[in-house]
Each structure stands twice: as C-alpha cells, then as structure tokens.
Design an enzyme around this catalytic site. Structure first.
Site, mmCIF file in Angstrom:
data_model
loop_
_atom_site.group_PDB
_atom_site.id
_atom_site.type_symbol
_atom_site.label_atom_id
_atom_site.label_comp_id
_atom_site.label_asym_id
_atom_site.label_seq_id
_atom_site.Cartn_x
_atom_site.Cartn_y
_atom_site.Cartn_z
ATOM 1 N N THR A 159 0.878 -1.183 0.000
ATOM 2 C CA THR A 159 0.000 0.000 0.000
ATOM 3 C C THR A 159 0.910 1.226 0.000
ATOM 4 O O THR A 159 1.381 1.639 -1.050
ATOM 5 C CB THR A 159 -0.971 -0.011 1.197
ATOM 6 O OG1 THR A 159 -0.236 -0.209 2.411
ATOM 7 C CG2 THR A 159 -2.009 -1.105 1.037
ATOM 8 N N LYS A 185 4.013 -6.860 4.081
ATOM 9 C CA LYS A 185 3.754 -5.470 3.745
ATOM 10 C C LYS A 185 3.466 -4.736 5.043
ATOM 11 O O LYS A 185 2.905 -5.286 5.989
ATOM 12 C CB LYS A 185 2.608 -5.317 2.744
ATOM 13 C CG LYS A 185 1.233 -5.700 3.210
ATOM 14 C CD LYS A 185 0.489 -4.695 4.066
ATOM 15 C CE LYS A 185 0.458 -3.335 3.387
ATOM 16 N NZ LYS A 185 -0.253 -2.365 4.307
ATOM 17 N N THR A 196 0.870 -6.262 13.306
ATOM 18 C CA THR A 196 1.463 -5.011 12.844
ATOM 19 C C THR A 196 1.567 -4.884 11.335
ATOM 20 O O THR A 196 2.235 -3.994 10.855
ATOM 21 C CB THR A 196 2.860 -4.776 13.443
ATOM 22 O OG1 THR A 196 3.770 -5.749 12.942
ATOM 23 C CG2 THR A 196 2.843 -4.850 14.936
ATOM 24 N N SER A 415 -6.820 10.926 -0.508
ATOM 25 C CA SER A 415 -7.050 11.858 -1.627
ATOM 26 C C SER A 415 -6.243 11.453 -2.856
ATOM 27 O O SER A 415 -5.431 10.560 -2.811
ATOM 28 C CB SER A 415 -6.674 13.279 -1.205
ATOM 29 O OG SER A 415 -5.340 13.331 -0.769
#
Length: 415
Positions: A159, A185, A196, A415
C-alpha cells in the site's frame, strides 16, 4: 492515491528468492483502488498443506480477519487471496459477503474446501470492497500462477510501502533440507498487537498445524510484536504460516513440544530469522522514516516490563523527533522511561546512545563528551540502551524516527 512515494533511505533489496515446493502464486491488476499496478495476489497450496496464524487484537477487526480466525481451527490451507487498496473493514454485511464470494471463487479454482481459503485485505477502512473486481480477476490470475511468483506477490500486497519485502532461509529437519520463505507489507499503522502488518510465510516442511502454531505464536512475540512505527494497531493485521509437506521429511508428531524438541531446533532458528528479517523490513519502510532505532532494555523488573519500557521509548513522539533531528537529547529517553507506569528508579537508571554511556546513577557521567554520540546520531541506525538496574528483565524493540514525511503521507492518504 497514486503509488509515487520516494523509496525509503533505509530500504533493503529483495534477497534472491527461490521456490517453496507446493506453492504457486502470482499477482494481477484488479483495479480495486490503484491504477497501473498490481493489487490482487493469489497463492495456491498443495493438498495437505497445514497452516498457523496470528491476528490483530483490535476490537474493530476487518471481515477477512474474522474469516481467517473462524477457519484456522481446521488447520488446512488450499489457497490465499490478498488484495491491496481496500481493507474491507467496517463494511458490515457487504464485507462478509465479499469474503464469502471471494472464498467460493478461489475454492473452485484451487479445487479445495471453502474453509481452506485464507483471505487478507489492506488499505482504506470503511469503503465497500466490490467482490466482482476480485472474482472477475481470479480465473486469469489462477492460470498465471507460478512457483517463481514470489516477487510479484510481494509487490502486489503493497500500500504505502516504498519497497517490496521478502526473506528466505533453509534449515535441516529430520535430516531433510527445507526452505522457509516469506513476504510482508507494512509501513504505517504499525504497533504490536499482532501482527502489525500482513505477512505470509511458507515452507515445504511437513509439520502438523499445532506445531506450526506453537512456533509462530512464540516467535511473533520477539519479532512482529517488538516493532512500532506510530503506536497505531491496524484493523487488518495477520501473519500466516503455511507448510506444504512437499519436502517429505520424516513425520513430526502433533503432540511434540515444538519449543523443546531438538529435531526442530534448526527449523525454529530459521523461522525466527525469516520473521525477524520481515519485521525489520517493515520498520525500514516506516512512513517518512529516515532512521532505524534499535532499543535495548535491561535490568527491568520482568521481561514484560522491559518490553513496555522499550515500547514507551520507541513510541514517544519526543524521542522520535529528536532522532529525526539528530539531537542526542537523552533527557527525552529518561522521560519516556519514567512515564510508562513500569518500575523504574532514577538513581539506578543508566542511558547509552551509540554505545556511549551518557547517564548513570541518577546523573550525567562525569566528563561525558557528546562528540561521538553526535556523530552516531548522524547515521541511519541509532542504538539506544537503557539499564533500569532493578532486575533481570530484558527486551529488544525496533522503531523509527518521526518526520514530516509521515504527516505528508497520512494527511493525503485518501485523496
């Protein structure tokens, strides 16, 4: 958000990844949230694969965590589906329906039972995850699976990560050489409460699920549960460990004491090394991080007390910003020790940075010269050691600094 973050200055290259017999995997672009990058990973496991898992302790866990928890007692795995960009958290009935539809599609493709399909999602919380984007992409992805798809999978689960994360070791088990390989990840919302982040580790060893579970649960305590980026525990954390049995090593009894059996010693050591590597790679990719902090606590009243003291230091915004600013402000370390509610005594406490003892017995060391400490602070890896002088409890914690980059990433995440 487009994946255009600069690569962490603490990044490490992928190791040379091999094959784990009994595992085929790959990644595809499903358009779940990201454009122009892979965001869906599928792994298929040989029949008879056993599995262990450790999951987040948050009270607001995602639907995939609930799904995996519910099937884990079966101890068998046939497939794993992971998506990035949408965490499928706080999505109510729609989230559960997405899990059901995804698992049904994967079970059909992998020709395995529904309760042998493991699911994980990571990304934005509270957005509905349309299962058709996943189920539409799975057939072609299944056709493309390969034993060498590990790097593609490591990239497909990212991500805000700025580099893919993987680790590999070999071990000898009952005279047979076995491989342990994993990917992870994680970059932000990283604080120990298991796990985590997301991590998926596979081995070709033949091991019963209870043995795997004992090993994983134990090793998580000193690896994934000893790292922190920002003190925030994710809703989606999990670590899964799969054993395909393809190495055909001599059987290990499900009743064996996995932590004491000498036949498992080499495997235990290699597994912990893989988990340790993955955990530190997550910290090296902490959002906005420029420094890796290694915090050693000794002389605590107990092991758990040492862990809490170490985490208080690693989570302190004042300590983390001092590290970012290359300021040898050891007073902030004393502050963090004193505030955390654990037994501590100012007059028995000692603090070292970069191997230089700065303060002990309640005061600054006579003739303390800050010069070597200032030089140490300019490096990428910062070593902090605290001795409480109270008992024999000890712990090792890893954290990172706190920079404006963390705000930039998280202030614009949706955003």
């Amino acid at each position: 958000m487009a994946h255009a973050l600069p690569v962490s200055p603490l990044a490490r290259p992928l190791p040379a990844l091999g094959v784990v017999r009994g595992v085929r995997l790959g990644a595809a672009e499903a358009g779940i949230r990201y454009k122009g990058r892979t965001d869906l990973v599928l792994a298929e496991f040989a029949p008879g694969t056993t599995v262990a898992g450790v999951f987040t302790q948050t009270k607001c866990a995602g639907a995939p965590v609930d799904w995996c928890r519910s099937i884990l007692p079966q101890g068998q795995a046939g497939a794993l589906v992971v998506n990035a960009g949408n965490a499928n958290v706080f999505t109510g009935r729609a989230g559960r329906e997405t899990c059901q539809a995804t698992a049904e599609a994967a079970a059909k493709l992998a020709d395995c039972p529904l309760d042998a399909v493991y699911l994980a999602s990571t990304g934005v919380i509270g957005a509905i995850l349309p299962h058709d984007r996943i189920t539409d992409a799975l057939p072609a992805l299944h056709d493309s699976l390969s034993e060498t798809g590990w790097e593609a999978a490591a990239r497909g689960i990212m991500t805000t990560d700025t580099f893919p994360k993987a680790a590999v070791r070999t071990a000898t088990l009952n005279g047979t050489t076995v491989t342990i390989q994993g990917i992870a990840k994680g970059s932000g919302m990283i604080a120990p409460d298991m796990a985590t982040m997301l991590a998926f580790v596979a081995t070709d060893a033949a091991l019963p699920a209870p043995v795997l579970q004992s090993l994983l649960s134990t090793d998580v305590k000193t690896t994934f549960n000893c790292i922190t980026v920002d003190s925030d525990t994710s809703t989606s954390d999990m670590v899964l460990l799969f054993a395909t049995g393809a190495a055909q090593n001599a059987p290990v009894s499900a009743e064996t004491d996995a932590l004491q059996d000498p036949a498992l010693a080499d495997f235990r050591s290699a597994l912990k090394a893989v988990l340790h590597d993955l955990a530190l790679l997550v910290i090296r990719d902490g959002e906005g991080a420029t420094k890796l902090m290694s915090i050693t606590v000794t002389g605590a009243a107990s092991q758990s007390s040492a862990w809490r003291v170490g985490m208080a230091i690693g989570n302190s915004p004042l300590v983390k910003t001092a590290i970012a600013g290359e300021d040898a402000n050891w007073g902030r370390i004393v502050m963090a020790v004193g505030k955390c509610g654990e037994p501590a005594d100012r007059d028995t406490l000692s603090v070292s940075i970069g191997g230089v003892c700065i303060a002990r017995d309640g005061t600054v060391v006579d003739g303390y010269d800050e010069t070597p400490v200032v030089a140490h602070m300019k490096g990428q890896e910062i070593d902090i050691a605290v001795d409480l002088g109270l008992g024999s409890g000890s712990a090792q914690i890893w954290s990172c600094d706190l920079t404006h980059g963390y705000i930039d990433i998280n202030g614009s995440y949706r955003s």
